[in-house]
Motif scaffolding. Structure first.
Motif, PDB file in Angstrom:
ATOM      1  N   PHE A 135     -15.884  -4.288  25.513  1.00  0.00           N
ATOM      2  CA  PHE A 135     -14.980  -3.203  25.890  1.00  0.00           C
ATOM      3  C   PHE A 135     -13.517  -3.541  25.595  1.00  0.00           C
ATOM      4  O   PHE A 135     -12.623  -2.741  25.862  1.00  0.00           O
ATOM      5  CB  PHE A 135     -15.156  -2.877  27.376  1.00  0.00           C
ATOM      6  N   ILE A 136     -13.272  -4.735  25.039  1.00  0.00           N
ATOM      7  CA  ILE A 136     -11.916  -5.153  24.690  1.00  0.00           C
ATOM      8  C   ILE A 136     -11.670  -4.839  23.219  1.00  0.00           C
ATOM      9  O   ILE A 136     -12.438  -5.254  22.354  1.00  0.00           O
ATOM     10  CB  ILE A 136     -11.721  -6.658  24.962  1.00  0.00           C
ATOM     11  N   THR A 137     -10.598  -4.120  22.928  1.00  0.00           N
ATOM     12  CA  THR A 137     -10.390  -3.660  21.549  1.00  0.00           C
ATOM     13  C   THR A 137      -9.014  -4.006  20.963  1.00  0.00           C
ATOM     14  O   THR A 137      -8.787  -3.794  19.776  1.00  0.00           O
ATOM     15  CB  THR A 137     -10.560  -2.120  21.473  1.00  0.00           C
ATOM     16  N   THR A 138      -8.091  -4.550  21.761  1.00  0.00           N
ATOM     17  CA  THR A 138      -6.777  -4.907  21.218  1.00  0.00           C
ATOM     18  C   THR A 138      -6.745  -6.391  20.863  1.00  0.00           C
ATOM     19  O   THR A 138      -7.492  -7.186  21.439  1.00  0.00           O
ATOM     20  CB  THR A 138      -5.649  -4.599  22.224  1.00  0.00           C
ATOM     21  N   PHE A 139      -5.850  -6.745  19.937  1.00  0.00           N
ATOM     22  CA  PHE A 139      -5.819  -8.109  19.409  1.00  0.00           C
ATOM     23  C   PHE A 139      -5.523  -9.155  20.488  1.00  0.00           C
ATOM     24  O   PHE A 139      -6.277 -10.119  20.654  1.00  0.00           O
ATOM     25  CB  PHE A 139      -4.773  -8.209  18.282  1.00  0.00           C
ATOM     26  N   ASN A 140      -4.432  -8.970  21.235  1.00  0.00           N
ATOM     27  CA  ASN A 140      -4.041  -9.959  22.245  1.00  0.00           C
ATOM     28  C   ASN A 140      -5.089 -10.128  23.328  1.00  0.00           C
ATOM     29  O   ASN A 140      -5.422 -11.245  23.739  1.00  0.00           O
ATOM     30  CB  ASN A 140      -2.695  -9.585  22.883  1.00  0.00           C
ATOM     31  N   SER A 141      -5.639  -9.000  23.775  1.00  0.00           N
ATOM     32  CA  SER A 141      -6.652  -9.071  24.835  1.00  0.00           C
ATOM     33  C   SER A 141      -7.944  -9.698  24.327  1.00  0.00           C
ATOM     34  O   SER A 141      -8.634 -10.406  25.063  1.00  0.00           O
ATOM     35  CB  SER A 141      -6.916  -7.681  25.426  1.00  0.00           C
TER      36      SER A 141
END
Length: 406
Positions: A101-107
């Motif tokens: 469910f994580i889709t951003t680079f940093n996260s």
């Protein structure tokens, strides 16, 4: 044929029930980590990350592995291997499910770091458990059985992962990975509960020695980092060499790489059983394994004949089969002198460090200097590894002589 088969089965005799259960749990766990081989594809195709982004994410992956191994060792010495294995498997399963469910680079960098931090806490705890559940004379074969489970898991995992992606999607991988970790947790709770298991080598050391003060072990660790960097080329730069220089098809590359797993499955246990009954020292056998692995690279520059790839793979496979079980057994033997979790954590970290630098360095060398020069450099690293192992053998021999004289 029947006699040969019976002799093969006999090489597994004498291993404790707990070691067999630990191997099954490891098999379930490793087969379940099927996200890992498809991670770069998932990141580029589904999340549209750049190759540079993927490189940073894989660095976070490696750093998580290093810190996880270190933390796992510390916790093993404080709360025991059983609790560490339980918490590691359970929370790895939960984190794998959340990761989709994580889709951003940093996260995602943070997410993969946390997944590997928790997942690799399992390794030092598992090694200490393996030592406790094995008789001293069976430790190397117990390690070999675990290696067979890991190899079977890594072989089955990608195949199952490919089917899941085709039928369910990449999201299905994360669910199956998470569920298999939770299943492994339940198996562990039911079959390796301290109240019902039998400890065969429960080492209690008064005034334990720190691994950081063990000169022999530190020399050994440096050699293992180098060996790991050399060995990992077979899973990063070598497939490119097969394709770009010898123009092999994906099928032919798969057959050569598959040969490695088949030989390990068929011959490693009998080979280790035979070597255990010889007079060779563990450090001497590790040195011989490193020598064979180093030779597997230098021979590639002697001829353009494609058949040399088979010879190279055979040399590497036998080098791997000798070096890994005996290096693991050597680490477990040294761990009896001090904090077992700390020792086994450092052993795991040595290969995590090799993962961080080995793939990247190999790729860069191929890009800037070409394959032939890269193999020369890799052979030089193998020679340095062999030199360190030779120093280790000499150091241990001197210590042994002083001990017998006193």
């Amino acid at each position: 044929m029947k006699t040969l088969f019976n002799n093969y089965l006999n090489t597994f005799k004498g291993l404790s029930r707990e070691v067999w259960w630990l191997s099954l749990i490891t098999l379930i766990n490793r087969a379940g980590t099927m996200v890992i081989p498809f991670l770069s594809l998932y990141l580029t195709k589904n999340l549209n990350f750049t190759l540079s982004d993927v490189g940073w994410i894989m660095s976070a992956f490696g750093l998580g592995s290093v810190f996880g191994s270190w933390l796992g060792g510390k916790l093993t010495d404080k709360i025991g291997y059983y609790k560490v294995m339980i918490y590691s498997l359970l929370f790895t399963g939960i984190l794998f499910i959340v990761l989709q469910f994580i889709t951003t680079f940093n996260s995602f960098c943070l997410g993969i770091f946390l997944v590997m931090l928790v997942a690799d806490m399992f390794r030092p705890a598992m090694f200490v458990a393996l030592s406790a559940y094995s008789k001293p004379e069976n430790k190397t074969r117990s390690v070999t059985l675990i290696r067979l489970a890991i190899n079977l898991g890594f072989s089955a995992g990608p195949a199952i992962g490919g089917i899941i992606i085709t039928t369910l999607s990449y999201g299905g991988l994360f669910w199956v990975d998470g569920i298999t970790c939770i299943v492994a947790t339940l198996v562990l709770i039911n079959v390796l509960n301290p109240k019902t298991t039998k400890t065969l080598d429960d080492v209690k050391t008064e005034n334990p020695k720190s691994a950081y003060q063990d000169k022999a072990f530190l020399i050994f660790l440096m050699a293992m980092v180098l060996f790991g960097i050399v060995f990992l080329q077979y899973f990063s730069t070598m497939p490119l060499y097969y394709k770009d220089v010898h123009h092999l098809t994906e099928l032919e590359i798969g057959i050569i790489l598959g040969m490695n797993g088949f030989i390990i499955f068929a011959l490693e246990m009998p080979l280790i059983k035979w070597l255990e009954n010889t007079t060779y020292t563990k450090s001497g056998l590790i040195l011989f394994g490193a020598l064979l692995t180093g030779l597997s690279f230098i021979i590639l520059n002697t001829t353009s004949w494609t058949g040399i790839l088979i010879t190279g793979m055979l040399l590497m496979t036998f080098g791997e089969m000798i070096a890994f079980p005996f290096s693991n057994a050597f680490a477990m033997d040294r761990a009896k002198k001090g904090n077992q979790g700390e020792y086994m954590a450092l052993y795991s970290i040595a290969f995590s460090i090799a993962h961080i630098f080995g793939h990247n360095a190999g790729m860069r060398m191929v890009n800037y200097f070409g394959f032939d020069n890269t193999w020369y450099v890799i052979t030089l690293l193998a020679a340095l590894c062999i030199f360190l192992l030779f120093i280790l053998s000499q150091y241990l021999n001197r210590k042994k002589k002083l001990k017998t004289q006193s």
